[in-house]
Design an enzyme around this catalytic site. Structure first.
Site, PDB file in Angstrom:
ATOM      1  N   LEU A 206       0.859  -1.198   0.000  1.00  0.00           N
ATOM      2  CA  LEU A 206       0.000   0.000   0.000  1.00  0.00           C
ATOM      3  C   LEU A 206       0.884   1.234   0.000  1.00  0.00           C
ATOM      4  O   LEU A 206       1.752   1.373   0.860  1.00  0.00           O
ATOM      5  CB  LEU A 206      -0.871   0.045   1.270  1.00  0.00           C
ATOM      6  CG  LEU A 206      -2.048  -0.921   1.376  1.00  0.00           C
ATOM      7  CD1 LEU A 206      -2.748  -0.724   2.714  1.00  0.00           C
ATOM      8  CD2 LEU A 206      -3.051  -0.712   0.245  1.00  0.00           C
ATOM      9  N   HIS A 207       0.681   2.117  -0.950  1.00  0.00           N
ATOM     10  CA  HIS A 207       1.454   3.363  -0.930  1.00  0.00           C
ATOM     11  C   HIS A 207       0.735   4.558  -1.533  1.00  0.00           C
ATOM     12  O   HIS A 207       1.282   5.655  -1.585  1.00  0.00           O
ATOM     13  CB  HIS A 207       2.799   3.176  -1.644  1.00  0.00           C
ATOM     14  CG  HIS A 207       2.683   3.051  -3.135  1.00  0.00           C
ATOM     15  ND1 HIS A 207       2.381   1.869  -3.748  1.00  0.00           N
ATOM     16  CD2 HIS A 207       2.800   3.963  -4.128  1.00  0.00           C
ATOM     17  CE1 HIS A 207       2.330   2.058  -5.061  1.00  0.00           C
ATOM     18  NE2 HIS A 207       2.572   3.322  -5.324  1.00  0.00           N
TER      19      HIS A 207
END
Ligand code: UD1
Ligand code: UDP
Length: 362
Positions: A206-207
């Site tokens: 997740l970014h």
């Protein structure tokens, strides 16, 4: 010395896209150089890709580093203007949708240097994503637009791009996947995590700012990941963008979620290949999981890569439904081996042929 083609890269997802294009241009003996803007600079987000993908070392590194959108984009623009004026390339090639892509596109177009965009035409129709703005503006000033899926051609046509500028060539990131597949290897990491070969596990990444920058949103996503980890332990290579915010949620104390460093490409692809499924908000990972036949659960309300849903393994999910969707999919245990059109490992060759013919006509 005049480089005929100048490739601009800057961030992790650029490197697996540029490598096959440059290799194919080398085979055609086209003169080319690589500029690294330095948007990403940690070894695991940058140099390791050059080593693992046999991508030539940058001929020039600008070292711009991190900053706000304006600061980073402007720093790349200022540095590239000098480079372009000195080198007078016949053509600039940019990749994907990061800030370095847009910065290079703006400088090249204002100097009247022809511009090619690899991975043109993708649209999430969500202008809250910085990448969507980068895509739209880069495509608007590009002279050669290389697309990875047919929907991209439709979007470009609607935006008024002349048909002869658009080339549907397939996906160079998939070239890299197919060329490196024999070397994928996560065994060392899995051993460190005390996961035996064949043990079931999930992968998460997740970014995206919309997911990791808002603590309330991130807390919900972490709760969802904890729910998912009831199915199988999760290995989560942590992008630096989310690192601090993730730590604040207490995720580091979750026994079934293993937070690890960003992985090298070969290690990460080994990890994904051997997993039950991937929960992600990455663009590239949606494509790679489709190619590997690994179920992908994308924590986003939209995707600029719908072909990974229609012709692949991708499903859009929310914090509320990801665990149930994942459970359902794993219970069905269906194998997927659909492949989007032209994702055949030859996109780099197609791009190189078109570029070299274009150069000859100049
Ligand atoms: C960028 C791209 C995004 C892409 C992602 C791939 C833009 C607008 N965003 O997001 O589209 O999906 O790369 O990974 O171009 N940092 C480090 N080490 C590094 C680089 C960054 O620690 O080598 C940290 C810095 O604190 C920095 C933050 O990560 O401020 C964000 O980096 P940045 O390049 O601005 O955006 P990404 O979130 O990485
Ligand atoms: N990737 C990697 N190590 C990791 C996470 C991702 O090598 O720990 C690779 C991934 O396989 C893909 C690329 O990085 O090739 C995608 O980059 P990212 O998710 O950072 O960016 P996006 O595609 O979302 O722009």
């Amino acid at each position: 010395m005049t480089s005929r083609i100048l490739h601009i890269t800057g961030a992790r997802p650029n490197f697996p896209k540029a490598a096959p294009v440059m290799r194919a241009l080398d085979a055609l003996q086209v003169t080319q150089s690589l500029v690294h803007t330095g948007q990403h600079y940690d070894d695991k987000l940058s140099d390791i890709f050059f080593r693992q993908l046999s991508l030539r070392k940058p001929d020039l590194s600008l070292g711009v580093g991190s900053g706000s959108h304006a600061t980073q984009t402007a720093a790349v623009m200022v540095a590239l203007e000098t480079v372009f004026l000195e080198q007078q390339p016949s053509l600039v090639v940019v990749y994907g949708d990061v800030n370095s892509t847009l910065a290079a596109a703006l400088v090249a177009s204002k100097l009247g240097i022809p511009l090619a965009h690899v991975e043109a035409g993708l649209r999430s129709f969500d202008r809250g994503m910085p990448e969507e703005l980068n895509r739209i503006m880069t495509d608007a000033v590009s002279d050669l637009l290389f697309t990875t899926s047919a929907d991209a051609n439709v979007h470009l046509g609607r935006e008024g791009v002349a048909e002869e500028k658009i080339h549907f060539v397939g996906n160079p990131m998939i070239d890299t996947l197919l060329q490196s597949r024999d070397r994928f290897d996560a065994s060392e990491l899995l051993a460190e995590l005390k996961l035996a070969p064949g043990d079931p596990y999930l992968v998460a990444t997740l970014h995206r700012p919309a997911n990791v920058d808002d603590p309330a949103e991130l807390a919900q996503l972490v709760a969802a990941l904890i729910e998912c980890s009831a199915e199988a332990p999760i290995v989560l290579p942590m992008h630096p963008r989310g690192a601090q915010a993730f730590a604040a949620t207490g995720i580091l104390n979750e026994p079934r979620i293993h937070i690890v460093e960003p992985q090298g490409y070969l290690e990460f692809m080994g990890l994904v290949s051997g997993s039950l499924g991937v929960v992600t908000d990455s663009g590239g990972v949606q494509e790679e999981t489709t190619m590997l036949g690994v179920p992908c659960f994308t924590l986003r309300p939209n995707t600029e890569r719908p072909v990974t849903i229609t012709d692949g393994t991708n499903t859009l999910v929310t914090a509320e439904n990801v665990a149930a969707t994942l459970r359902d999919r794993l219970t069905r245990n269906q194998t997927e081996n659909r492949t989007p059109p032209l994702w055949d490992g030859r996109a780099g060759e197609r791009i190189a042929r078109i570029l070299s013919e274009w150069l000859e006509k100049q």
